[in-house]
Design an enzyme around this catalytic site. Structure first.
Site, PDB file in Angstrom:
ATOM      1  N   HIS A  16       0.819  -1.211   0.000  1.00  0.00           N
ATOM      2  CA  HIS A  16       0.000   0.000   0.000  1.00  0.00           C
ATOM      3  C   HIS A  16       0.851   1.257   0.000  1.00  0.00           C
ATOM      4  O   HIS A  16       0.534   2.245  -0.652  1.00  0.00           O
ATOM      5  CB  HIS A  16      -0.923   0.011   1.228  1.00  0.00           C
ATOM      6  CG  HIS A  16      -2.136  -0.825   1.038  1.00  0.00           C
ATOM      7  ND1 HIS A  16      -2.709  -1.557   2.046  1.00  0.00           N
ATOM      8  CD2 HIS A  16      -2.870  -1.054  -0.052  1.00  0.00           C
ATOM      9  CE1 HIS A  16      -3.759  -2.190   1.578  1.00  0.00           C
ATOM     10  NE2 HIS A  16      -3.879  -1.900   0.312  1.00  0.00           N
ATOM     11  N   ARG A  43     -10.135 -12.171 -13.916  1.00  0.00           N
ATOM     12  CA  ARG A  43      -9.606 -13.520 -14.100  1.00  0.00           C
ATOM     13  C   ARG A  43      -9.982 -14.386 -12.901  1.00  0.00           C
ATOM     14  O   ARG A  43      -9.864 -13.931 -11.761  1.00  0.00           O
ATOM     15  CB  ARG A  43      -8.084 -13.426 -14.237  1.00  0.00           C
ATOM     16  CG  ARG A  43      -7.427 -14.750 -14.483  1.00  0.00           C
ATOM     17  CD  ARG A  43      -5.955 -14.587 -14.715  1.00  0.00           C
ATOM     18  NE  ARG A  43      -5.244 -14.235 -13.493  1.00  0.00           N
ATOM     19  CZ  ARG A  43      -3.948 -13.984 -13.447  1.00  0.00           C
ATOM     20  NH1 ARG A  43      -3.230 -14.008 -14.548  1.00  0.00           N
ATOM     21  NH2 ARG A  43      -3.356 -13.706 -12.309  1.00  0.00           N
ATOM     22  N   GLU A  62      -1.274 -18.254 -22.302  1.00  0.00           N
ATOM     23  CA  GLU A  62       0.005 -18.176 -21.585  1.00  0.00           C
ATOM     24  C   GLU A  62       0.720 -19.514 -21.524  1.00  0.00           C
ATOM     25  O   GLU A  62       1.853 -19.598 -21.076  1.00  0.00           O
ATOM     26  CB  GLU A  62      -0.203 -17.597 -20.183  1.00  0.00           C
ATOM     27  CG  GLU A  62      -1.221 -18.323 -19.335  1.00  0.00           C
ATOM     28  CD  GLU A  62      -1.489 -17.630 -17.998  1.00  0.00           C
ATOM     29  OE1 GLU A  62      -0.721 -16.749 -17.598  1.00  0.00           O
ATOM     30  OE2 GLU A  62      -2.498 -17.991 -17.354  1.00  0.00           O
ATOM     31  N   ASP A  83       3.937 -15.593 -18.256  1.00  0.00           N
ATOM     32  CA  ASP A  83       4.020 -17.058 -18.242  1.00  0.00           C
ATOM     33  C   ASP A  83       4.381 -17.601 -19.612  1.00  0.00           C
ATOM     34  O   ASP A  83       5.164 -18.552 -19.714  1.00  0.00           O
ATOM     35  CB  ASP A  83       2.695 -17.658 -17.749  1.00  0.00           C
ATOM     36  CG  ASP A  83       2.631 -17.644 -16.236  1.00  0.00           C
ATOM     37  OD1 ASP A  83       3.635 -18.028 -15.605  1.00  0.00           O
ATOM     38  OD2 ASP A  83       1.613 -17.214 -15.683  1.00  0.00           O
ATOM     39  N   CYS A 134      -1.801  -8.816 -21.560  1.00  0.00           N
ATOM     40  CA  CYS A 134      -1.854  -8.226 -20.224  1.00  0.00           C
ATOM     41  C   CYS A 134      -0.620  -8.542 -19.380  1.00  0.00           C
ATOM     42  O   CYS A 134      -0.591  -8.243 -18.196  1.00  0.00           O
ATOM     43  CB  CYS A 134      -3.123  -8.668 -19.489  1.00  0.00           C
ATOM     44  SG  CYS A 134      -3.220 -10.447 -19.262  1.00  0.00           S
TER      45      CYS A 134
END
Ligand code: PEP
Ligand code: MG
Length: 533
Positions: free
Chosen positions: A183, A325, A423, A445, A492
């Site tokens: 954060h 996802r 991937e 990946d 992505c």
């Protein structure tokens, strides 16, 4: 002192030169004292927790919206009885409030800090902050004040401490531990405070008051910089400023190639918290929500918890497309009680859709929450690690069953398009076998599997090149199939956020990218060809 160069990980870009201020480790603040009657000790701890919540609420009430969300997240953690359960158990066995709280929280901080997944590691800073705040209140001590305009050195930095510092005076953060996805790193990026994490324990031994130079893009801290280092830094500062100024002019506009052709630029998100720092107008939607963020707690998230998180994300996006996802646990992202821990090579193991199909009850809870949330925005569902058409068919069958059940119960729902991550090389090579509604290339990946080099081995990072011709040819093949069948193909993985790789992706035919929020301006500038030269 001779020049000392330490290398960590970049967490927030920018360059700063200032005096160091080393923050003492607050976690040992607890003064051990003999335990009184268990009821009184329990009361002391309850009061300290309540006071800590009140403190956090006070800071939150004066903070910006982005920071408020983070502090409210901490208030919720502190208010959760599961957090203090172990401490109260020690107290009823005769322990004192501070010792019991410290031991209980140390265990949890360690568990998070040693998690393999970056997201969970990043949450350890929040827990450490809560531990130290309650300990300080129990000991009656006041907080060490941090001078403005310094390069702040600490083991890790809680968001609430960050918010208490006047960053208008400049300078930066250098952490021995920490994570780029914590954060506090999000806050630092949002406020333009340079930050480097993972510098190692040695950084804590450097004396306060020394001059130091920090490079948040390269992840370095140079203590007592010499003349040559200072001169090189000036040149770099000018370069960074120029590039950032270009990126800023592109940040809010639509991405276009030099010939005017449009390119979609979406963002990747790891949950609703980080989105509150961003203006949705900078992007064309969210190309990847990594839903693993929901699975960081001691128990699996129920349908309502997931539904609320998905709705928050859709509301932020305001009608723009949002691709969520399904859980991609396994590999380097274990989830306690869910993933298998006896696999020799987890990257080639039961991860992503393979695990979801093995745990249909968990999978269906997520699909139900997603279908219910889908009425509140433009939601798409994406399956990770699909390697065979059977994976997709079984995923689709679960989705159909969930929808039939929602319809039978007359609950509001919508049926989102179902896409796959491309991937696994098997999917890219034989992409025409996969009848998905859309495709999103996971270059992280895909690259590790094509190059046979695990993505978490730093020594093999030279192989992790998404611009390798072998990887690019699979990307081009997937794009071609999308064009041919009229289905959207986007990318992505991290490659889309790298302005040096973006031209290769465009050459491979991609016209939709999903990037890290902090690189939107740079990527749009790279698409426009404005970074050349
Ligand atoms: C990828 O593999 O490129 C991807 C986007 O997924 P993750 O990094 O979460 O595995
Ligand atoms: Mg992946």
């Amino acid at each position: 002192m001779a020049e000392l160069r330490l290398t960590g990980r970049p967490a927030s870009p920018g360059l700063a030169l200032s005096r160091l201020f080393v923050l003492a480790d607050a976690s040992r603040a607890a003064a051990s004292r003999p335990a009184e009657d268990p009821e009184r000790e329990a009361e002391r701890l309850r009061k300290a927790i309540a006071d800590a919540i009140a403190e956090l609420e006070r800071v939150a009430s004066q903070a910006d919206e982005d920071a408020r969300d983070i502090l409210e997240f901490q208030v919720a953690m502190l208010g959760d009885e599961a957090l203090s359960e172990a401490a109260f158990a020690v107290i009823s066995d005769g322990g004192d409030a501070a010792g019991a709280w410290q031991a209980a929280l140390d265990t949890q901080v360690d568990e998070y800090a040693n998690a393999e997944d970056e997201y969970f590691r990043a949450r350890s800073a929040d827990l450490a902050d809560l531990r130290d705040r309650v300990l300080r209140i129990l000991s009656g001590a006041t907080q060490q004040s941090i001078p403005a305009g310094t390069v702040l050195v600490a083991l890790d930095l809680p968001p609430s401490r960050f918010l208490g510092i006047d960053w208008k005076a400049g300078a930066a953060i250098a952490l021995a531990g920490g994570s780029p996805t914590s954060h506090v790193a999000l806050l630092a990026r949002a406020r333009g405070v340079p930050m480097v994490v993972g510098l190692g324990a040695d950084v804590m031994r450097v004396p306060s008051g020394q001059e130091a130079m920090i490079d948040g893009e390269r992840g370095t801290l140079v203590v007592a910089p010499g003349e040559a280092t200072r001169a090189a830094a000036q040149v770099r500062e000018a370069e960074i400023r120029k590039r950032q100024a270009i990126a800023d002019t592109f940040q809010r506009g639509k991405a276009k190639l030099p010939n005017g052709e449009a390119v979609m630029v979406m963002i990747n998100a790891a949950g609703p918290d980080e989105l509150s720092l961003l203006d949705p107008a900078i992007c064309d939607g969210i190309g990847l929500v990594r839903s693993e963020f929901l699975f960081s707690g001691a128990t699996l998230p129920d349908e309502e918890t997931q539904y609320r998180a998905y709705v928050r994300i859709l509301e932020w996006a305001g009608g723009r497309p949002v691709t969520i996802r399904t859980l991609d646990a396994g590999g380097d992202k274990p989830v306690k009680g869910l993933t298998l821990d006896d696999e020799g090579n987890p990257f080639l193991g039961t991860r992503g859709i393979r695990l979801s199909l093995l745990k249909p009850d968990v999978f269906r809870v997520q699909l139900r929450a997603l279908c219910r949330a889908a009425v509140r925005g433009n939601l798409k569902i994406m399956l990770p690690m699909v390697a065979t058409p059977r994976d997709l068919a079984q995923g689709r069958a679960h989705l159909a069953a969930v929808i039939a059940d929602l319809a039978a119960r007359k609950m509001p729902y919508a049926e989102p398009p179902l896409g796959i991550m491309v991937e696994v090389p098997a999917a890219a090579i034989a992409i025409d076998r996969f009848d998905a509604d859309f495709y999103s290339i996971g270059s992280n990946d895909l690259t590790q599997y094509v190059m046979a080099a695990a993505r978490d081995i730093a020594a093999l990072s030279d192989y992790a090149d998404a611009a390798d011709p072998a990887v690019l040819s699979l990307i081009a093949r997937t794009v071609e199939h999308g064009k041919h069948t009229g289905r959207e193909v986007s990318l992505c993985g991290d490659a889309a956020s790298d302005p040096a790789i973006v031209p290769h992706l465009l050459d491979a035919g991609l016209r939709s990218l999903s990037v890290s929020a902090s690189s939107v301006g740079l990527v749009k500038a790279a698409i426009a060809g404005a970074l050349v030269g």
